[in-house]
Design an enzyme around this catalytic site. Sequence first.
Site, PDB file in Angstrom:
ATOM      1  N   SER A 139       0.790  -1.190  -0.099  1.00  0.00           N
ATOM      2  CA  SER A 139       0.137  -0.025   0.083  1.00  0.00           C
ATOM      3  C   SER A 139       0.884   1.324  -0.056  1.00  0.00           C
ATOM      4  CB  SER A 139      -1.006  -0.123   1.363  1.00  0.00           C
ATOM      5  OG  SER A 139      -1.981   0.798   1.025  1.00  0.00           O
ATOM      6  N   ASP A 244      -9.416  -6.785  -4.674  1.00  0.00           N
ATOM      7  CA  ASP A 244      -8.871  -5.420  -3.857  1.00  0.00           C
ATOM      8  C   ASP A 244     -10.034  -4.265  -3.922  1.00  0.00           C
ATOM      9  OD1 ASP A 244      -8.141  -3.431  -2.519  1.00  0.00           O
ATOM     10  OD2 ASP A 244      -5.942  -3.930  -3.387  1.00  0.00           O
ATOM     11  N   HIS A 272      -7.130  -6.336  -0.350  1.00  0.00           N
ATOM     12  CA  HIS A 272      -6.014  -5.633  -0.033  1.00  0.00           C
ATOM     13  C   HIS A 272      -4.944  -5.982   0.883  1.00  0.00           C
ATOM     14  CE1 HIS A 272      -4.360  -1.279  -0.399  1.00  0.00           C
ATOM     15  NE2 HIS A 272      -4.123  -1.412   1.018  1.00  0.00           N
TER      16      HIS A 272
END
Length: 291
Positions: A139, A244, A272
């Site tokens: 991320s 995701d 995610h």
Amino acid sequence: MATATVRPAAQRLRLLLSPLKSRICVPQAEPVATFGTAVTSAKVAVNGVHLHYQRVGEGEHAILLLPGMLGSGKTDFAPQLQSLNKKRFTLVAWDPRGYGYSRPPDRDFPRDFFERDAKDAVDLMKALQFKQVSLLGWSDGGITALIAAAKYPSYIRKMVIWGANAYVTEEDSRIYQGIRDVSKWSEKARKPLEALYGYDYLAKTCEDWVDGISQFKQLPEGNICRHLLPLVQCPTLIVHGEKDPLVPRFHADFLLQHVKGSRLHLMPEGKHNLHLRFADEFNRLVEDFLQ
């Protein structure tokens, strides 16, 4: 219409934070021991701050694990610290300044905060006397990894990133605004991070993060680091969870197109938090790529 807009954002928030509720805990200072199978932790002075990190393994190949928004090495990478090959790799999971145990200072988000994190990360590994490293970035940590690989190409051996984006779209901005107010989060999502940070710090830092990441939307093409992608020279594996809800597939495709020689691995059931939900599969993928 307002209800329809808020519900997907809340669902995305739960998906983002739910993997942490069973793994997150308040970091405890641990005694530094001989590096090997035991996870140790320490702080080191880097660029005017004291950065906290965890370390495990005794392998020649050094790997830095870079956490996501509001994350830390301990909360974001437990399955990797536990299960990646300790004889082949030396693993270092860091807390960026203002996150986890790298406090003080409080976290802030100037326009160059990703570049600052990239420099901190590289300088941390140099302070630990690693001659060259590979990166695992999730991320926000994936964005930091991309910038580090672009700006310090001779220092980065290989890179694995997932859940990262090189620019911000209107859709991304709506997701960010949906998580601004932590009082509207579910208790299961909020409580673990509240235990880590305290409510006031969590609330302020989340608001500041939303403002910090949203500022890129005001730049041409929502640019975060898209201009740096052609400078990445290291072998790069992009992993994307096809379910995701936070980072759409087009972000992974853009990275694949603009990072020379990169590879894309799709996980059909991945979301995610794919490295936590499918840790065994993810760890095998990483070990095969980094060998």
